[in-house]
Design a protein around this motif. Structure first.
Motif, short mmCIF file in Angstrom:
data_model
loop_
_atom_site.label_atom_id
_atom_site.label_comp_id
_atom_site.label_asym_id
_atom_site.label_seq_id
_atom_site.Cartn_x
_atom_site.Cartn_y
_atom_site.Cartn_z
N VAL A 174 2.48 38.11 24.65
CA VAL A 174 1.29 37.21 25.41
C VAL A 174 0.55 36.67 24.08
O VAL A 174 -0.70 35.66 24.73
CB VAL A 174 1.17 38.35 25.96
N GLU A 209 0.84 32.44 21.82
CA GLU A 209 1.25 31.60 22.95
C GLU A 209 2.11 30.61 22.57
O GLU A 209 3.27 29.67 22.98
CB GLU A 209 0.23 30.48 23.90
N GLU A 263 9.96 33.50 35.72
CA GLU A 263 9.36 32.81 34.85
C GLU A 263 8.84 33.83 33.05
O GLU A 263 8.58 33.41 32.21
CB GLU A 263 7.71 32.53 35.58
N ARG A 264 9.44 35.16 33.75
CA ARG A 264 9.33 36.00 32.46
C ARG A 264 10.57 37.55 32.24
O ARG A 264 10.89 37.09 33.98
CB ARG A 264 7.49 36.86 32.75
N CYS A 271 7.50 41.97 26.61
CA CYS A 271 7.37 40.52 28.36
C CYS A 271 7.76 39.31 27.38
O CYS A 271 6.40 39.19 27.33
CB CYS A 271 6.70 40.95 29.47
N ARG A 293 7.98 34.81 28.08
CA ARG A 293 8.35 33.93 29.00
C ARG A 293 9.23 32.86 28.49
O ARG A 293 9.63 32.75 27.73
CB ARG A 293 6.78 32.80 29.15
N GLU A 333 5.73 33.19 23.33
CA GLU A 333 5.21 34.22 23.64
C GLU A 333 5.98 35.87 23.58
O GLU A 333 5.44 36.73 23.95
CB GLU A 333 4.06 34.19 24.84
#
Length: 265
Positions: free
Chosen positions: A37, A40, A64-65, A110, A112, A125
């Motif tokens: 994260v 970006e 979305e993720r 995690c 995107r 990310e």
């Protein structure tokens, strides 16, 4: 403390077959952020194995993720105590850190989710390296996976130092970002915002009234006053004598020459 051979630490052998491989521009561990994260602009592509059933991807595009579970393929050993980049000189128990050197070389991040195209999955990310074997993909569920008020143990003890750039240093670093096709600015900030003068875990040395951080063959000079970090110079790590030598072990002198020419150095 000696490293532990992860292959001998297992009571029972467990084998996994990767479902695909991760492709991206980041090949060196220093090019990867501590957490995806924080990067970006980072983009990667999961290339699923040719024999992997694409039916498994049905309905994935609505998220979305996603969580990526993968193997730290470059790591062969681990240690019970590690010195994390985010924190003090104190070593921490490996299970209280996100260190990649773990009892089992399993990673979790995690990302995107981007476009799905056949057996290729675009993500953003990320904090992975090129050729990382991918073990599994799971959807990220905010109601079940997010606990924003949770305490973070020893991490709560330290706050990052703000990093400021002079106009000249920012311009030079932006040139590097573009011409190296890497987010050098973020790499430098993430390396310096915690324990910027810690020589044991960073390529940092003191010189006169400032410090120099080295990233590969590039040098970043900064002041540190225990309140903030002030980056004031970005320059080549090659001397003028080294630049005229034919020897080019890192195959990068051409871009250093272009850099010096661009900024009249």
């Amino acid at each position: 403390m000696k490293s532990v051979d992860s292959g001998k630490s297992k009571m029972n052998e467990i084998r996994y077959k990767p479902i695909g491989i991760f492709k991206c521009e980041q090949r060196d561990p220093l090019e990867s952020p501590r957490q995806g994260v924080l990067a970006e602009k980072s983009r990667g592509v999961i290339e699923l194995n040719n024999d992997f059933p694409l039916e498994c991807l049905r309905d994935l595009s609505g998220f979305e993720r996603v969580w990526l579970i993968y193997d730290f393929h470059l790591n062969k050993t681990w240690k019970p105590f590690v010195r994390p980049p985010r924190g003090t000189d104190i070593k921490r128990g490996v299970l209280s850190t996100r260190s990649p050197y773990r009892p089992n070389s399993i990673g979790l991040t995690c990302v995107r989710l981007g476009a799905l195209n056949g057996n290729q999955i675009e993500v953003f990310e990320h904090d992975l390296l090129d050729d990382t074997p991918l073990l599994d993909i799971k959807p990220y569920l905010p109601y079940a996976d997010s606990f924003s008020e949770s305490k973070m143990g020893w991490i709560d003890e330290k706050k990052p130092y703000p990093v400021e750039w002079t106009k000249e240093a920012a311009q030079r670093c932006e040139w590097l970002n573009k011409n190296l096709n890497l987010d050098i600015s973020t790499i430098v900030i993430r390396q310096l915002e915690f324990e910027p003068t810690q020589k044991k875990i960073k390529r940092v040395k003191a010189k006169d009234d400032h410090y120099i951080f080295s990233y590969k063959t590039w040098r970043f000079s900064f002041y540190f006053d225990e309140v903030k970090i002030s980056l004031f110079k970005v320059e080549s790590g090659y001397s003028s004598e080294e630049m005229i030598e034919h020897r080019d072990p890192y195959n990068d002198k051409a871009i250093h020459r272009n850099f010096n020419k661009e900024f009249n150095l």
